[in-house]
Design a protein around this motif. Structure first.
Motif, PDB file in Angstrom:
ATOM      1  N   UNK A 264       9.507  -6.563  -1.642  1.00 14.40           N
ATOM      2  CA  UNK A 264      10.181  -5.282  -1.614  1.00 14.40           C
ATOM      3  C   UNK A 264      10.434  -4.833  -3.043  1.00 14.40           C
ATOM      4  N   UNK A 265       9.634  -3.940  -3.618  1.00 16.97           N
ATOM      5  CA  UNK A 265       8.618  -3.091  -2.989  1.00 16.97           C
ATOM      6  C   UNK A 265       7.336  -3.866  -2.659  1.00 16.97           C
ATOM      7  N   UNK A 266       6.510  -3.250  -1.810  1.00 15.77           N
ATOM      8  CA  UNK A 266       5.217  -3.835  -1.456  1.00 15.77           C
ATOM      9  C   UNK A 266       4.287  -3.695  -2.654  1.00 15.77           C
ATOM     10  N   UNK A 267       3.625  -4.772  -3.030  1.00 16.89           N
ATOM     11  CA  UNK A 267       2.694  -4.740  -4.162  1.00 16.89           C
ATOM     12  C   UNK A 267       1.274  -4.645  -3.616  1.00 16.89           C
ATOM     13  N   UNK A 268       0.540  -3.643  -4.069  1.00 17.35           N
ATOM     14  CA  UNK A 268      -0.824  -3.423  -3.612  1.00 17.35           C
ATOM     15  C   UNK A 268      -1.779  -4.438  -4.240  1.00 17.35           C
ATOM     16  N   UNK A 269      -2.897  -4.701  -3.559  1.00 20.59           N
ATOM     17  CA  UNK A 269      -3.887  -5.642  -4.086  1.00 20.59           C
ATOM     18  C   UNK A 269      -4.797  -4.958  -5.105  1.00 20.59           C
ATOM     19  N   UNK A 270      -5.855  -5.637  -5.526  1.00 19.03           N
ATOM     20  CA  UNK A 270      -6.786  -5.087  -6.529  1.00 19.03           C
ATOM     21  C   UNK A 270      -7.417  -3.778  -6.101  1.00 19.03           C
ATOM     22  N   UNK A 271      -7.603  -3.612  -4.792  1.00 19.15           N
ATOM     23  CA  UNK A 271      -8.235  -2.388  -4.258  1.00 19.15           C
ATOM     24  C   UNK A 271      -7.199  -1.297  -3.971  1.00 19.15           C
ATOM     25  N   UNK A 272      -5.936  -1.538  -4.312  1.00 21.42           N
ATOM     26  CA  UNK A 272      -4.896  -0.556  -4.052  1.00 21.42           C
ATOM     27  C   UNK A 272      -4.512  -0.502  -2.589  1.00 21.42           C
ATOM     28  N   UNK A 273      -4.662  -1.624  -1.858  1.00 22.85           N
ATOM     29  CA  UNK A 273      -4.424  -1.652  -0.422  1.00 22.85           C
ATOM     30  C   UNK A 273      -3.312  -2.627  -0.054  1.00 22.85           C
ATOM     31  N   UNK A 274      -2.697  -2.359   1.123  1.00 21.76           N
ATOM     32  CA  UNK A 274      -1.705  -3.272   1.688  1.00 21.76           C
ATOM     33  C   UNK A 274      -1.547  -2.973   3.172  1.00 21.76           C
ATOM     34  N   UNK A 275      -1.230  -3.995   3.935  1.00 20.10           N
ATOM     35  CA  UNK A 275      -0.832  -3.825   5.331  1.00 20.10           C
ATOM     36  C   UNK A 275       0.671  -3.668   5.335  1.00 20.10           C
ATOM     37  N   UNK A 276       1.151  -2.568   5.907  1.00 23.95           N
ATOM     38  CA  UNK A 276       2.587  -2.315   5.923  1.00 23.95           C
ATOM     39  C   UNK A 276       3.005  -1.948   7.337  1.00 23.95           C
ATOM     40  N   UNK A 277       3.833  -2.812   7.936  1.00 19.71           N
ATOM     41  CA  UNK A 277       4.375  -2.566   9.276  1.00 19.71           C
ATOM     42  C   UNK A 277       5.878  -2.386   9.160  1.00 19.71           C
ATOM     43  N   UNK A 278       6.427  -1.460   9.939  1.00 16.63           N
ATOM     44  CA  UNK A 278       7.877  -1.204   9.941  1.00 16.63           C
ATOM     45  C   UNK A 278       8.385  -1.289  11.366  1.00 16.63           C
ATOM     46  N   UNK A 279       9.687  -1.511  11.508  1.00 14.53           N
ATOM     47  CA  UNK A 279      10.270  -1.564  12.850  1.00 14.53           C
ATOM     48  C   UNK A 279      10.952  -0.245  13.167  1.00 14.53           C
TER      49      UNK A 279
END
Length: 67
Positions: A52-67
């Motif tokens: 927190x915060x979510x850190x993106x990978x080399x490709x600028x991507x992330x899986x982000x799920x919220x409730x």
């Protein structure tokens, strides 16, 4: 665990203003009208909490799920 939903379809990919993937960028997730960061998960089962915060990978991507 509450039911989780993905913040964006499939995978979020952030880009700079020049259209370049935002490698190692940060995504801050807040509830509408709040100033405290929300918990997010990297899997639909809610077993793996994101940083927190979510850190993106080399490709600028992330899986982000919220409730």
């Amino acid at each position: 665990m509450a039911n989780l939903v993905e913040l964006y379809d499939l995978v979020i990919q952030a880009q700079s203003f020049n259209g370049v993937p935002l490698s190692h960028g940060h995504v801050y997730v807040y509830a509408l009208g709040r100033t405290k960061l929300m918990d997010t998960w990297s899997d639909i089962d809610g077993e793996s909490l994101n940083t927190n915060p979510v850190i993106l990978d080399n490709a600028g991507q992330a899986h982000i799920y919220v409730s």
